[in-house]
Design a protein around this motif. Structure first.
Motif, short mmCIF file in Angstrom:
data_model
loop_
_atom_site.label_atom_id
_atom_site.label_comp_id
_atom_site.label_asym_id
_atom_site.label_seq_id
_atom_site.Cartn_x
_atom_site.Cartn_y
_atom_site.Cartn_z
N LYS A 75 -7.99 15.35 36.46
CA LYS A 75 -9.26 15.02 37.17
C LYS A 75 -9.10 14.78 38.52
O LYS A 75 -9.72 15.42 39.65
N THR B 10 -8.48 17.99 40.28
CA THR B 10 -9.74 18.85 40.28
C THR B 10 -10.69 18.20 41.43
O THR B 10 -11.06 19.13 42.21
N TYR C 239 -16.77 16.75 36.38
CA TYR C 239 -15.44 17.07 36.13
C TYR C 239 -14.29 16.49 36.61
O TYR C 239 -13.19 16.43 36.11
N ARG D 295 -14.60 15.60 29.74
CA ARG D 295 -15.04 17.00 30.54
C ARG D 295 -14.20 17.32 31.40
O ARG D 295 -13.74 16.51 32.33
N ILE E 227 -13.15 21.03 34.25
CA ILE E 227 -13.53 22.08 35.10
C ILE E 227 -13.20 23.19 34.20
O ILE E 227 -11.87 23.43 33.89
#
Length: 150
Positions: free
Chosen positions: A9, A12, A38, A48, A50
């Motif tokens: 994360k 991301t 994401y 969750r 990406i």
């Protein structure tokens, strides 16, 4: 959230911020809220992540492949990142020309290296560099062929 999820994360988020939130929305077709989920560390978004196609689109526009590098590190690998991708837009004809040029350079390096019957460490390093350059051309060629075959 476990350390792997947190690590992904964070990378991301770095990727989205590298590209910029508005351009990231355009490239992925996702809303700001969805992109934010994401990389959110909130419990309700802990599962969750990406999608890989969105990562590919964003990393093509980013200054560095943040998520791909993170995945490589998590898998115990290393990423060799090259910003010099001159052969990406020429199509198959350009690939064939680049392939033959790179192969000729590799063969010239090899011929020079074996003249004395021994390949030194420096000569081996030059051969390795040329082999990697040849490999990059082959990857570009593979991508162009896949693109043309649908």
């Amino acid at each position: 959230m476990d350390s792997v999820a947190s690590y992904l994360k964070k990378h991301t988020e770095a990727l989205v911020k590298d590209v910029g939130i508005e351009p990231a929305c355009e490239l992925t077709g996702k809303s700001k809220a969805t992109l934010g989920r994401y990389y959110s560390d909130a419990d309700e978004h802990s599962d969750r992540f990406i999608p890989v196609d969105a990562v590919a689109r964003l990393e093509a526009a980013a200054s560095y492949p943040h998520v791909t590098a993170a995945l490589a590190e998590l898998g115990g690998g290393a990423l060799s990142y090259d910003t010099d991708r001159k052969n990406t837009d020429g199509g198959i004809n350009s690939d064939v020309i680049a392939l033959s040029q790179r192969f000729a350079v590799l063969m010239a390096e090899y011929q020079q290296s074996i003249e004395d019957g021994v390949i030194s460490i420096n000569e081996a390093k030059r051969l390795l560099r040329e082999t990697v350059a040849l490999q990059k051309v082959l990857i570009d060629m593979k991508l162009h062929l896949e693109d043309e075959s649908g």
